[in-house]
Design a protein around this motif. Structure first.
Motif, PDB file in Angstrom:
ATOM      1  N   LEU A   1       0.842  -1.189   0.000  1.00 25.74           N
ATOM      2  CA  LEU A   1       0.000   0.000   0.000  1.00 25.74           C
ATOM      3  C   LEU A   1       0.884   1.247   0.000  1.00 25.74           C
ATOM      4  CD1 LEU A   1      -2.661  -0.943   2.697  1.00 25.74           C
ATOM      5  CD2 LEU A   1      -2.658  -1.473   0.270  1.00 25.74           C
ATOM      6  N   SER A   2       0.311   2.346  -0.449  1.00 24.95           N
ATOM      7  CA  SER A   2       1.035   3.618  -0.411  1.00 24.95           C
ATOM      8  C   SER A   2       0.104   4.709   0.092  1.00 24.95           C
ATOM      9  CB  SER A   2       1.547   3.992  -1.806  1.00 24.95           C
ATOM     10  OG  SER A   2       0.469   4.290  -2.673  1.00 24.95           O
ATOM     11  N   LYS A   3       0.685   5.765   0.627  1.00 23.46           N
ATOM     12  CA  LYS A   3      -0.118   6.884   1.088  1.00 23.46           C
ATOM     13  C   LYS A   3      -0.845   7.550  -0.080  1.00 23.46           C
ATOM     14  CE  LYS A   3       2.555   7.957   5.248  1.00 23.46           C
ATOM     15  NZ  LYS A   3       3.335   8.991   5.986  1.00 23.46           N
ATOM     16  N   GLU A   4      -0.216   7.546  -1.258  1.00 21.54           N
ATOM     17  CA  GLU A   4      -0.841   8.140  -2.434  1.00 21.54           C
ATOM     18  C   GLU A   4      -2.114   7.376  -2.814  1.00 21.54           C
ATOM     19  OE1 GLU A   4       3.176   9.328  -1.937  1.00 21.54           O
ATOM     20  OE2 GLU A   4       2.399   7.287  -2.241  1.00 21.54           O
ATOM     21  N   GLU A   5      -2.067   6.070  -2.692  1.00 23.52           N
ATOM     22  CA  GLU A   5      -3.219   5.245  -3.032  1.00 23.52           C
ATOM     23  C   GLU A   5      -4.378   5.480  -2.070  1.00 23.52           C
ATOM     24  OE1 GLU A   5      -4.169   0.520  -3.963  1.00 23.52           O
ATOM     25  OE2 GLU A   5      -2.351   1.096  -2.894  1.00 23.52           O
ATOM     26  N   ALA A   6      -4.065   5.904  -0.847  1.00 23.54           N
ATOM     27  CA  ALA A   6      -5.103   6.104   0.165  1.00 23.54           C
ATOM     28  C   ALA A   6      -5.922   7.371  -0.072  1.00 23.54           C
ATOM     29  CB  ALA A   6      -4.475   6.152   1.555  1.00 23.54           C
ATOM     30  N   LYS A   7      -5.463   8.250  -0.951  1.00 20.18           N
ATOM     31  CA  LYS A   7      -6.247   9.453  -1.264  1.00 20.18           C
ATOM     32  C   LYS A   7      -7.520   9.053  -1.989  1.00 20.18           C
ATOM     33  CE  LYS A   7      -6.099  13.911  -3.639  1.00 20.18           C
ATOM     34  NZ  LYS A   7      -5.298  14.831  -4.490  1.00 20.18           N
ATOM     35  N   ILE A   8      -8.643   9.518  -1.488  1.00 18.45           N
ATOM     36  CA  ILE A   8      -9.949   9.129  -2.045  1.00 18.45           C
ATOM     37  C   ILE A   8     -10.161   9.770  -3.405  1.00 18.45           C
ATOM     38  CG2 ILE A   8     -12.443   9.363  -1.754  1.00 18.45           C
ATOM     39  CD1 ILE A   8     -12.031   9.047   1.243  1.00 18.45           C
ATOM     40  N   ASP A   9     -10.462   8.929  -4.384  1.00 23.94           N
ATOM     41  CA  ASP A   9     -10.832   9.383  -5.728  1.00 23.94           C
ATOM     42  C   ASP A   9     -12.348   9.242  -5.837  1.00 23.94           C
ATOM     43  OD1 ASP A   9     -11.346   9.826  -8.379  1.00 23.94           O
ATOM     44  OD2 ASP A   9      -9.946   8.306  -9.146  1.00 23.94           O
ATOM     45  N   TRP A  10     -13.037  10.358  -5.754  1.00 22.07           N
ATOM     46  CA  TRP A  10     -14.495  10.321  -5.706  1.00 22.07           C
ATOM     47  C   TRP A  10     -15.122   9.816  -7.005  1.00 22.07           C
ATOM     48  CZ3 TRP A  10     -16.230  10.420  -1.039  1.00 22.07           C
ATOM     49  CH2 TRP A  10     -15.547  11.145  -0.051  1.00 22.07           C
ATOM     50  N   ASN A  11     -14.317   9.697  -8.059  1.00 21.18           N
ATOM     51  CA  ASN A  11     -14.836   9.167  -9.310  1.00 21.18           C
ATOM     52  C   ASN A  11     -14.958   7.642  -9.291  1.00 21.18           C
ATOM     53  OD1 ASN A  11     -15.124  11.597 -11.066  1.00 21.18           O
ATOM     54  ND2 ASN A  11     -12.934  11.804 -10.621  1.00 21.18           N
ATOM     55  N   LEU A  12     -14.339   7.015  -8.309  1.00 21.68           N
ATOM     56  CA  LEU A  12     -14.523   5.578  -8.143  1.00 21.68           C
ATOM     57  C   LEU A  12     -15.933   5.313  -7.628  1.00 21.68           C
ATOM     58  CD1 LEU A  12     -11.139   4.591  -6.437  1.00 21.68           C
ATOM     59  CD2 LEU A  12     -11.784   4.265  -8.839  1.00 21.68           C
ATOM     60  N   THR A  13     -16.368   4.060  -7.702  1.00 22.02           N
ATOM     61  CA  THR A  13     -17.700   3.728  -7.190  1.00 22.02           C
ATOM     62  C   THR A  13     -17.712   3.781  -5.668  1.00 22.02           C
ATOM     63  OG1 THR A  13     -17.265   1.361  -6.982  1.00 22.02           O
ATOM     64  CG2 THR A  13     -18.018   2.163  -9.134  1.00 22.02           C
ATOM     65  N   ALA A  14     -18.883   3.988  -5.109  1.00 18.95           N
ATOM     66  CA  ALA A  14     -19.024   3.999  -3.657  1.00 18.95           C
ATOM     67  C   ALA A  14     -18.629   2.654  -3.071  1.00 18.95           C
ATOM     68  CB  ALA A  14     -20.459   4.354  -3.270  1.00 18.95           C
ATOM     69  N   GLU A  15     -18.939   1.578  -3.797  1.00 18.49           N
ATOM     70  CA  GLU A  15     -18.603   0.229  -3.316  1.00 18.49           C
ATOM     71  C   GLU A  15     -17.094   0.062  -3.192  1.00 18.49           C
ATOM     72  OE1 GLU A  15     -22.661   0.214  -4.957  1.00 18.49           O
ATOM     73  OE2 GLU A  15     -20.726   0.951  -5.721  1.00 18.49           O
ATOM     74  N   GLN A  16     -16.348   0.531  -4.197  1.00 17.43           N
ATOM     75  CA  GLN A  16     -14.893   0.412  -4.156  1.00 17.43           C
ATOM     76  C   GLN A  16     -14.305   1.293  -3.056  1.00 17.43           C
ATOM     77  OE1 GLN A  16     -12.645  -1.674  -6.091  1.00 17.43           O
ATOM     78  NE2 GLN A  16     -11.537  -1.037  -4.264  1.00 17.43           N
ATOM     79  N   LEU A  17     -14.827   2.499  -2.914  1.00 15.73           N
ATOM     80  CA  LEU A  17     -14.308   3.406  -1.889  1.00 15.73           C
ATOM     81  C   LEU A  17     -14.560   2.856  -0.482  1.00 15.73           C
ATOM     82  CD1 LEU A  17     -15.295   6.879  -3.370  1.00 15.73           C
ATOM     83  CD2 LEU A  17     -13.000   5.876  -3.221  1.00 15.73           C
ATOM     84  N   GLU A  18     -15.725   2.262  -0.286  1.00 15.85           N
ATOM     85  CA  GLU A  18     -16.028   1.679   1.022  1.00 15.85           C
ATOM     86  C   GLU A  18     -15.043   0.558   1.344  1.00 15.85           C
ATOM     87  OE1 GLU A  18     -17.638  -1.036   3.950  1.00 15.85           O
ATOM     88  OE2 GLU A  18     -17.405  -1.502   1.811  1.00 15.85           O
ATOM     89  N   ARG A  19     -14.698  -0.237   0.355  1.00 14.97           N
ATOM     90  CA  ARG A  19     -13.719  -1.312   0.561  1.00 14.97           C
ATOM     91  C   ARG A  19     -12.331  -0.732   0.821  1.00 14.97           C
ATOM     92  NH1 ARG A  19     -16.209  -3.863  -4.077  1.00 14.97           N
ATOM     93  NH2 ARG A  19     -14.291  -3.576  -5.290  1.00 14.97           N
ATOM     94  N   ASN A  20     -11.978   0.317   0.069  1.00 13.11           N
ATOM     95  CA  ASN A  20     -10.681   0.958   0.288  1.00 13.11           C
ATOM     96  C   ASN A  20     -10.536   1.463   1.711  1.00 13.11           C
ATOM     97  OD1 ASN A  20     -10.289   0.505  -2.415  1.00 13.11           O
ATOM     98  ND2 ASN A  20     -10.080   2.654  -2.998  1.00 13.11           N
TER      99      ASN A  20
END
Length: 314
Positions: A206-225
């Motif tokens: 994992l990286s800190k950069e990856e942890a930044k929320i991309d609101w263009n992703l689906t809500a389902e993916q963000l919830e898992r992230n």
């Protein structure tokens, strides 16, 4: 049951220490421990021993902390121990062929996934990130590849909707030591299973950069992230020159799919509802800079002006 074994244990974090404790409490003899060199930690940057080293010292077990196992000196030191087997759990150093072949029965590894799925550094987090329904531990005979060795035993568990990396870590830390002891007890009878490389996947760090929320992703993916990145590096989004960390959330079906991703749809005691690439994400627990993680309702009591309906978080 096999006869008691002379074991060299290699590991570093608390997860590994739990496996070492199980071996110490067993009929087997832990004759030496390998762990990463002490690292600077805390505000004072004082050298701090690993959880595995501390446990070994407590039980008067010799500790080795080489920077590398590729040197002739390190390999000779291991050979002199005359171990039956080496057990490796989250050690952090690459074991060259010479090391793998030194113990009479080779080297075993406890890996936090159901191999060949999620080989690599972050299997627990990636299983959540991908939405897997189950995970587990695999005891394998180590070879020169990255988690490619023959499998000796698997123990699985269900991933729940409430699981984070922290809770999965705890669950795997409970079943891992038991699986290890079971493997050692039946080692002679076990028929190793070769991994099917076609079914393999890689669990990159994992990286800190990856942890930044991309609101263009689906809500389902963000919830898992959000669950996968808890407790590290913790999902976040920038707001008012600060990074807001998010610890828990819920997927909510969108009533108006035309609202742009990142726009705040609702903000009340239930949480902060944000539009995403598909459906909405209800943030229920978050952390402001300099504060502890709090329920969204408590955050809004003092910072409602930060989360006004219609504002964009992008």
């Amino acid at each position: 049951m096999n006869k008691p074994l002379k074991i060299v244990f290699a590991g570093t974090p608390e997860f590994a220490a739990l496996h070492l404790q199980a071996l110490i409490d067993s009929e087997h003899q832990v004759i030496a421990v390998y762990s990463q060199p002490d690292r600077p930690a805390g505000r004072g940057k004082k050298l701090q021993a690993s959880a595995v080293k501390l446990l070994a010292v407590e039980h008067d077990i010799p500790v080795f902390q080489p920077q590398s196992l590729k040197t002739a000196e390190s390999q000779l030191a291991l050979a002199k121990l005359d171990a039956d087997i080496m057990v490796v759990v989250a050690y952090g150093l690459i074991l060259p062929t010479a090391i793998l072949n030194t113990p009479k029965l080779g080297c075993l590894n406890v890996h936090g996934s159901l191999l060949p799925k999620w080989r690599g550094a972050a299997p627990i987090q990636r299983s959540l990130w991908a939405g897997d329904k189950e995970t587990g531990v695999t005891i394998m005979q180590m070879d020169e590849g990255l988690d490619t060795g023959a499998m000796l035993l698997k123990q699985s568990l269900v991933i729940t909707q409430e699981d984070t990396s922290a809770t999965l870590y705890q669950k795997l830390a409970e079943i891992g030591p038991k699986a290890l002891l079971e493997t050692l007890a039946t080692l002679v009878e076990i028929q190793p299973q070769i991994q099917d490389d076609k079914l393999a996947s890689y669990a990159k760090k994992l990286s800190k950069e990856e942890a930044k929320i991309d609101w263009n992703l689906t809500a389902e993916q963000l919830e898992r992230n959000i669950r996968a990145f808890n407790p590290w590096p913790v999902a976040f989004f920038p707001l008012n020159d600060s990074n807001i960390k998010v610890y828990s959330s819920v997927v909510v079906k969108s009533e108006n799919p035309n609202i742009p991703a990142g726009v705040i749809v609702k903000s009340d005691k239930q949480g902060i509802l944000v539009a995403t690439g598909n459906n909405c994400l209800l943030i229920t627990k978050l952390q402001l800079p300099g504060k502890k993680p709090m329920l969204a309702a408590d955050v809004l009591n003092g910072r409602a002006d930060w989360f006004v309906i219609g504002n964009s978080l992008i």
